[in-house]
Motif scaffolding. Sequence first.
Motif, PDB file in Angstrom:
ATOM      1  N   GLU A 201       0.865  -1.177   0.000  1.00  0.00           N
ATOM      2  CA  GLU A 201       0.000   0.000   0.000  1.00  0.00           C
ATOM      3  C   GLU A 201       0.897   1.221   0.000  1.00  0.00           C
ATOM      4  N   VAL A 202       0.570   2.167  -0.879  1.00  0.00           N
ATOM      5  CA  VAL A 202       1.357   3.389  -0.995  1.00  0.00           C
ATOM      6  C   VAL A 202       0.418   4.587  -1.025  1.00  0.00           C
ATOM      7  N   PRO A 203       0.900   5.738  -0.598  1.00  0.00           N
ATOM      8  CA  PRO A 203       0.047   6.927  -0.619  1.00  0.00           C
ATOM      9  C   PRO A 203      -0.188   7.447  -2.036  1.00  0.00           C
ATOM     10  N   VAL A 204      -1.320   8.107  -2.207  1.00  0.00           N
ATOM     11  CA  VAL A 204      -1.613   8.794  -3.463  1.00  0.00           C
ATOM     12  C   VAL A 204      -0.446   9.734  -3.738  1.00  0.00           C
ATOM     13  N   GLY A 205      -0.033   9.808  -4.999  1.00  0.00           N
ATOM     14  CA  GLY A 205       1.115  10.626  -5.384  1.00  0.00           C
ATOM     15  C   GLY A 205       2.363   9.792  -5.627  1.00  0.00           C
ATOM     16  N   SER A 206       2.357   8.548  -5.142  1.00  0.00           N
ATOM     17  CA  SER A 206       3.481   7.637  -5.378  1.00  0.00           C
ATOM     18  C   SER A 206       3.443   7.143  -6.811  1.00  0.00           C
ATOM     19  N   THR A 207       4.580   6.667  -7.303  1.00  0.00           N
ATOM     20  CA  THR A 207       4.638   6.056  -8.629  1.00  0.00           C
ATOM     21  C   THR A 207       4.619   4.533  -8.485  1.00  0.00           C
ATOM     22  N   LEU A 208       4.344   3.859  -9.592  1.00  0.00           N
ATOM     23  CA  LEU A 208       4.409   2.400  -9.577  1.00  0.00           C
ATOM     24  C   LEU A 208       5.835   1.932  -9.302  1.00  0.00           C
ATOM     25  N   LEU A 209       6.825   2.666  -9.793  1.00  0.00           N
ATOM     26  CA  LEU A 209       8.215   2.305  -9.522  1.00  0.00           C
ATOM     27  C   LEU A 209       8.515   2.405  -8.023  1.00  0.00           C
ATOM     28  N   ALA A 210       8.030   3.444  -7.377  1.00  0.00           N
ATOM     29  CA  ALA A 210       8.241   3.584  -5.926  1.00  0.00           C
ATOM     30  C   ALA A 210       7.591   2.428  -5.178  1.00  0.00           C
ATOM     31  N   ALA A 211       6.413   2.014  -5.635  1.00  0.00           N
ATOM     32  CA  ALA A 211       5.735   0.883  -5.002  1.00  0.00           C
ATOM     33  C   ALA A 211       6.557  -0.398  -5.162  1.00  0.00           C
TER      34      ALA A 211
END
Length: 118
Positions: free
Chosen positions: A16-26
């Motif tokens: 789970e990642v916050p809105v504003g994150s990228t798929l790469l960051a995830a």
Amino acid sequence: MAKVRLLAHGRTWETEVPVGSTLLAASKRVGAPEGDMCGGVCACSACHVYVTKGRELLTQAELDEEDMLDKAFDVRASSRLGCQAKILKDGDIEAEISRESLDSFYKEHPSVQDPRKA
């Protein structure tokens, strides 16, 4: 928070990642094998993924991304660069890591065994 599911090698990574994150960051958050040769600045296509669910939850591809995807391999209608696909809304997103991205990841991380070569 958005739930991101990444697929490769018959395996699934979820986070789970916050809105504003990228798929790469995830993918980095969970150690999924997504390449990022340029460091996530839209200067290569190493983070090429196929978004199979939740495309409407992501930003639209901009011209720079589309130009870079023109140089990628096996581009499909669902293709995105993980470094450019930013999450706009909460929800479920699923993406398959492309062969190109896997190849890049294992070249970038020679100490990680590529299960395709086992």
